[in-house]
Design an enzyme around this catalytic site. Structure first.
Site, PDB file in Angstrom:
ATOM      1  N   ARG A  69       0.842  -1.189   0.000  1.00 45.51           N
ATOM      2  CA  ARG A  69       0.000   0.000   0.000  1.00 45.51           C
ATOM      3  C   ARG A  69       0.878   1.240   0.000  1.00 45.51           C
ATOM      4  NH1 ARG A  69      -1.779   0.885   4.324  1.00 45.51           N
ATOM      5  NH2 ARG A  69      -0.991  -0.882   5.486  1.00 45.51           N
ATOM      6  N   TYR A 197      -1.835  -3.184  -6.815  1.00 37.53           N
ATOM      7  CA  TYR A 197      -1.540  -3.979  -5.631  1.00 37.53           C
ATOM      8  C   TYR A 197      -2.633  -3.937  -4.551  1.00 37.53           C
ATOM      9  CZ  TYR A 197       0.400  -6.064  -1.605  1.00 37.53           C
ATOM     10  OH  TYR A 197       0.540  -6.880  -0.531  1.00 37.53           O
ATOM     11  N   LYS A 206      -9.669  -2.262   2.023  1.00 35.27           N
ATOM     12  CA  LYS A 206      -9.412  -1.138   2.920  1.00 35.27           C
ATOM     13  C   LYS A 206     -10.217   0.103   2.516  1.00 35.27           C
ATOM     14  CE  LYS A 206      -6.657  -3.225   5.722  1.00 35.27           C
ATOM     15  NZ  LYS A 206      -5.827  -4.292   5.277  1.00 35.27           N
ATOM     16  N   HIS A 226     -10.135  -2.435  11.748  1.00 36.00           N
ATOM     17  CA  HIS A 226      -9.058  -3.276  11.199  1.00 36.00           C
ATOM     18  C   HIS A 226      -8.782  -4.405  12.202  1.00 36.00           C
ATOM     19  CE1 HIS A 226      -4.649  -3.367   9.500  1.00 36.00           C
ATOM     20  NE2 HIS A 226      -5.428  -4.234   8.878  1.00 36.00           N
ATOM     21  N   SER A 248      -1.016  -3.506  10.263  1.00 36.12           N
ATOM     22  CA  SER A 248      -0.699  -4.387   9.145  1.00 36.12           C
ATOM     23  C   SER A 248       0.546  -5.215   9.449  1.00 36.12           C
ATOM     24  CB  SER A 248      -0.452  -3.545   7.892  1.00 36.12           C
ATOM     25  OG  SER A 248      -1.606  -2.783   7.626  1.00 36.12           O
ATOM     26  N   CYS A 250       1.025  -7.476  11.699  1.00 34.65           N
ATOM     27  CA  CYS A 250       1.334  -7.597  13.130  1.00 34.65           C
ATOM     28  C   CYS A 250       0.577  -8.747  13.799  1.00 34.65           C
ATOM     29  CB  CYS A 250       1.057  -6.280  13.849  1.00 34.65           C
ATOM     30  SG  CYS A 250       2.251  -5.000  13.415  1.00 34.65           S
ATOM     31  N   ASP A 275      -9.039  -9.725   9.087  1.00 33.75           N
ATOM     32  CA  ASP A 275      -8.524  -8.381   8.772  1.00 33.75           C
ATOM     33  C   ASP A 275      -9.497  -7.254   9.079  1.00 33.75           C
ATOM     34  OD1 ASP A 275      -6.225  -6.963   7.687  1.00 33.75           O
ATOM     35  OD2 ASP A 275      -7.471  -6.450   5.958  1.00 33.75           O
ATOM     36  N   ARG A 366       2.161 -12.210  -0.529  1.00 39.67           N
ATOM     37  CA  ARG A 366       0.871 -12.588   0.059  1.00 39.67           C
ATOM     38  C   ARG A 366       0.257 -13.783  -0.661  1.00 39.67           C
ATOM     39  NH1 ARG A 366      -1.664  -8.729   4.058  1.00 39.67           N
ATOM     40  NH2 ARG A 366       0.052  -7.296   4.399  1.00 39.67           N
TER      41      ARG A 366
END
Ligand code: GTP
Ligand code: SPV
Ligand code: MN
Length: 607
Positions: A69, A197, A206, A226, A248, A250, A275, A366
């Site tokens: 991002r 992406y 998001k 989130h 993100s 974590c 998420d 990912r």
């Protein structure tokens, strides 16, 4: 007006701007998936993988400057700058439409524009929302197909012709100078150009499910967070649900899929989401959460049969891998998955050997996999009502400072704890990695309006529900003097969750400290874990000097919101400084300094 006419008019407008050679409406069918996948392989957007080892799996390689991002290029375009707040980039809506529109204009010449109707949230849920995305990227289409309910299923849920989020996406030329991810909450619209992406381009995630949904939720009385959502089933068969906000990369996916350590026979862990959580008050006075997504877009590096066996099982079929290493037999590999292969093709498509010392996979590589493939998926993951929350966790990567877990004194203090969150930055966003930054509620990059108002909304939600979840803060990432993690993490994190649930049920011993309620050394169930006492002490310690320094930094952060900061947050900050026993800085903004107080003696408190 027919149900589709507003969508058709909007799609026509998008096509007039982008001037694609053809427009293709996606229906979400299996046949369509086969056709689009074959097309993606033909054009090079996807590379086939070994169909015996990884049936239905494909590899995508992003251009090296489009692998995360880009927060610097993400804008909230409200008519008034103050409504975006000091933590968001802001652009005037007219200017944003003009700039992005200019880049988008004619950008699909000779290409196909795909129209993706999609649903966020379980079908039939009052929480569900419809979006329509146009894009010229097959990779985006195929990811959206996994991450959302795409096609006719979404159109069926449209409550009114106009009730959809307009999601305009164009790949553009990927030049950073011509990349913008713009949100227009007042128009229920998102315009994104110049990136293919993840969070920049899969606009349901998001952009819609956090930034636009958060804005809507504030006026409609719900929350878009989130957060992962996990159910913990005790040997008695009772299941309690916990939501957790970590920045993100974590640990949300890993916590949502954890496997209990051997000593916890009879416990089961159920994954609801990894998420995003949409949370609303239930008639029973509790908060209920749904996962608006239909798949997992998870971090590959660090995922292994040891750390996350559920994810490993989930991604053996029908998975899109992004920016991983390809092995000689067309399998996949990334750092932390297993011993490295001797050689392969790296994430940029270059020959690679393990001796090179270079990373084979990008640190933000990912996998995209359907949620239904997760072995631990909860039977309630698509429940229209969601699941009731017993606890909310805030957490981040903090090598120092934050103990393994602590409990807030009450809802308002918990909101303050969320506002104080900070974490080391990760490869999920472009920029420096490993620097501590404030990231309240793990929402710094995802809050679609002024974050001061967002804190106010959290406080208001607490007033609205009779039985709010208890709020905790966790830190799996504390390090010792040798730089190694003090806590084994992953499945062992269940031990902290069980203490949290104990506290929710009037059990579990806690020590009152200035920062909150920390478990006593004996309160954590450490059965079967070889953790030396001094390590446990280090994990649970809250050093007053470190906390005073942190409180000063937090004050500076809060001061950015000026008068818009809810007085309760300022009051909580003063109370913390007061409890820490010494005033090291002026309180934020206009608030007066708190009186110094002698450090209170710690005492053990029962619930
Ligand atoms: P986003 O998808 O970016 O929002 O991230 P996430 O919060 O879902 O993070 P995820 O669970 O994918 O974890 C990110 C990285 O942290 C991976 O490399 C994991 O292996 C690692 N990780 C997750 N949980 C733990 C833990 O308990 N301890 C340690 N040391 N590492 C962890
Ligand atoms: C994150 O960065 O928090 C993610 C991945 O979950 S993305 O979809 O790119 O936002
Ligand atoms: Mn995320």
């Amino acid at each position: 007006m027919s149900k589709r006419s507003a969508i058709e008019a909007w799609v026509d407008d998008a096509a007039r701007r982008a001037r694609p050679e053809r427009v293709v409406w996606c229906d979400g069918s299996e046949a369509e998936k086969e056709r689009l996948t074959a097309e993606a392989v033909r054009t090079g957007a996807l590379a086939p993988l070994n169909p015996k080892k990884l049936p239905g799996c494909f590899l995508h390689r992003s251009p090296p400057h489009d692998v995360a991002r880009t927060e610097k290029l993400t804008f909230i375009c409200t008519p008034k700058k103050e409504d975006a707040g000091p933590t968001n980039n802001w652009m005037d809506p007219a200017e944003a439409y003009k700039r992005v529109g200019g880049i988008f204009a004619g950008s699909m010449k000779g290409r196909t524009m795909y129209v993706i109707p999609f649903l966020m949230g379980p079908p039939g849920s009052p929480a569900a929302r419809v979006g329509v995305q146009v894009t010229d990227s097959l990779y985006v289409v195929l990811n959206m197909r996994i991450m959302t309910r795409m096609g006719n299923a979404a159109l069926e849920e449209l409550s009114a012709p106009d009730a959809f989020t307009r999601c305009l996406h164009g790949t553009g030329d990927l030049d950073l100078a011509r990349r913008f991810i713009c949100h227009f909450p007042q128009d229920n619209a998102i315009w994104s150009v110049g990136s293919g992406y993840g969070g920049n381009a899969l606009l349901g995630k998001k952009c819609l499910a956090l930034r636009i949904a958060g804005f809507l939720g504030r006026s409609e009385g719900w929350m878009a967070e989130h957060m992962m959502i996990v159910g913990i089933e005790a040997p008695s068969g009772e299941t309690h649900y916990i939501a957790g906000a970590f920045p993100s990369s974590c640990g949300k996916t890993n916590l949502a899929m954890l496997i209990p350590p051997a000593a916890f026979e009879g416990y089961k862990v159920w994954t609801v989401g990894d998420d995003i959580a949409w949370i609303r008050p239930g008639a029973d006075g509790r908060l209920w959460a749904v996962n608006p997504e239909a798949g997992f877009f998870g971090v590959a590096p660090g995922t292994s049969r040891k750390t996350n066996p559920n994810a490993m099982a989930m991604i053996q079929k029908n998975t899109i891998y992004t920016n991983v290493l390809k092995t000689l037999d067309d399998g996949v590999w990334w750092e932390g998955m297993s011993d490295p292969p001797a050689s392969g093709t790296d994430w940029q498509g270059r020959p690679w050997t393990s001796a090179s010392g270079e990373k084979g996979a990008h640190p933000n590589a990912r996998f995209t996999a359907p949620a239904a493939q997760c072995p631990s998926i909860s039977k309630h993951w698509q429940d229209p009502a969601g699941v009731p929350l017993s606890a909310i966790l805030f957490g981040g990567r903090r090598a120092r400072l934050a103990p393994l877990i602590y409990e807030s004194f009450d809802w308002n203090h918990g909101v303050f704890v969320g506002s104080s969150m900070a974490s080391e930055t990760t490869a999920a966003a472009a920029g420096q990695v490993g620097v501590v930054r404030r990231d309240p509620m793990a929402m710094l990059p995802f809050c679609g309006y002024n974050m001061a108002d967002y804190f106010g909304h959290w406080l208001a939600m607490g007033r609205r529900v009779k039985n709010p979840p208890k709020i905790f803060h966790v830190n799996w990432f504390r390090k010792g003097a040798d730089g190694a993690f003090l806590w084994p993490g992953y499945g062992e994190n269940l031990r902290a969750l069980l203490w949290a649930l104990d506290r929710c049920h009037g059990k579990g011993q806690a020590q009152e400290t200035p920062i909150g309620l920390v478990p006593t050394a004996k309160a954590l169930n450490l059965k079967g874990l070889d953790l030396p006492t001094d390590r446990l002490e280090a994990l649970l310690a809250a050093d007053a000097d470190d906390w005073r320094t942190d409180a000063a930094d937090h004050a500076q952060f809060l001061a950015r919101f000026g008068k818009r900061l809810p007085p309760e947050i300022r009051r909580q900050h003063q109370a913390l400084v007061h409890r820490l026993g010494r005033v090291s800085t002026p309180a934020p903004s206009t608030g007066g300094a708190a009186k110094p107080r002698k450090k209170g003696k710690s005492r053990t408190v029962k619930n």
